[in-house]
Motif scaffolding. Sequence first.
Motif, short mmCIF file in Angstrom:
data_model
loop_
_atom_site.label_atom_id
_atom_site.label_comp_id
_atom_site.label_asym_id
_atom_site.label_seq_id
_atom_site.Cartn_x
_atom_site.Cartn_y
_atom_site.Cartn_z
N GLY A 139 0.82 -1.21 0.00
CA GLY A 139 0.00 0.00 0.00
C GLY A 139 0.85 1.25 0.00
O GLY A 139 0.57 2.21 -0.73
N LEU A 140 1.90 1.25 0.82
CA LEU A 140 2.81 2.40 0.85
C LEU A 140 3.52 2.58 -0.48
O LEU A 140 3.71 3.71 -0.94
CB LEU A 140 3.83 2.23 1.98
CG LEU A 140 3.30 2.43 3.40
CD1 LEU A 140 4.37 2.06 4.41
CD2 LEU A 140 2.84 3.85 3.60
N ARG B 214 2.36 1.78 -3.45
CA ARG B 214 1.38 2.35 -4.40
C ARG B 214 1.20 3.84 -4.15
O ARG B 214 1.19 4.64 -5.09
CB ARG B 214 0.04 1.62 -4.28
CG ARG B 214 0.02 0.26 -4.94
CD ARG B 214 -1.41 -0.29 -5.03
NE ARG B 214 -2.07 -0.38 -3.73
CZ ARG B 214 -1.97 -1.41 -2.91
NH1 ARG B 214 -1.23 -2.44 -3.24
NH2 ARG B 214 -2.59 -1.42 -1.75
N GLU B 215 1.04 4.21 -2.89
CA GLU B 215 0.82 5.62 -2.56
C GLU B 215 2.05 6.46 -2.88
O GLU B 215 1.93 7.60 -3.33
CB GLU B 215 0.44 5.78 -1.09
CG GLU B 215 -0.93 5.23 -0.76
CD GLU B 215 -2.03 5.89 -1.59
OE1 GLU B 215 -2.03 7.13 -1.72
OE2 GLU B 215 -2.88 5.16 -2.11
N SER B 216 3.25 5.93 -2.65
CA SER B 216 4.46 6.71 -2.93
C SER B 216 4.61 6.95 -4.43
O SER B 216 5.07 8.01 -4.84
CB SER B 216 5.70 6.02 -2.37
OG SER B 216 5.91 4.78 -3.00
N VAL C 62 2.11 7.32 -6.53
CA VAL C 62 1.14 8.38 -6.84
C VAL C 62 1.70 9.74 -6.42
O VAL C 62 1.66 10.71 -7.19
CB VAL C 62 -0.22 8.10 -6.14
CG1 VAL C 62 -1.14 9.30 -6.24
CG2 VAL C 62 -0.87 6.86 -6.73
N VAL C 63 2.24 9.84 -5.21
CA VAL C 63 2.77 11.11 -4.71
C VAL C 63 3.96 11.55 -5.55
O VAL C 63 4.07 12.73 -5.93
CB VAL C 63 3.15 10.99 -3.22
CG1 VAL C 63 3.94 12.20 -2.76
CG2 VAL C 63 1.91 10.80 -2.38
#
Length: 103
Positions: free
Chosen positions: A72-73, A75-77, A79-80
Amino acid sequence: MSTVLHDDTISNDIIDLVMMILPYTAPGKTMPATVAEQLVRRLSVLRRYATKVEMELSIHRLGEAGATARAGLDRESVVVLDEFLRDPEGKVVKVDFDGGRKK
């Protein structure tokens, strides 16, 4: 020579203990102290074994939870980072780590 297989599962040991206890469940039957002592010893061993299995399972579950959190981290990183590299006009900004050198 034949190989003897021994089943070391908690569930089968519990079934064995039940079979040991059943003859003494009839009305008027009493369990000899030696049989009760054997049962207590075997239950003690089973408890220790079950505790070890439970600890191992909890370690595996913690590892799976950590892997899920890491995914999850990740994937989010992405995106950011993608949002960070784009300017407000929609242009993509790329960093030139090679200093303009051509390969």
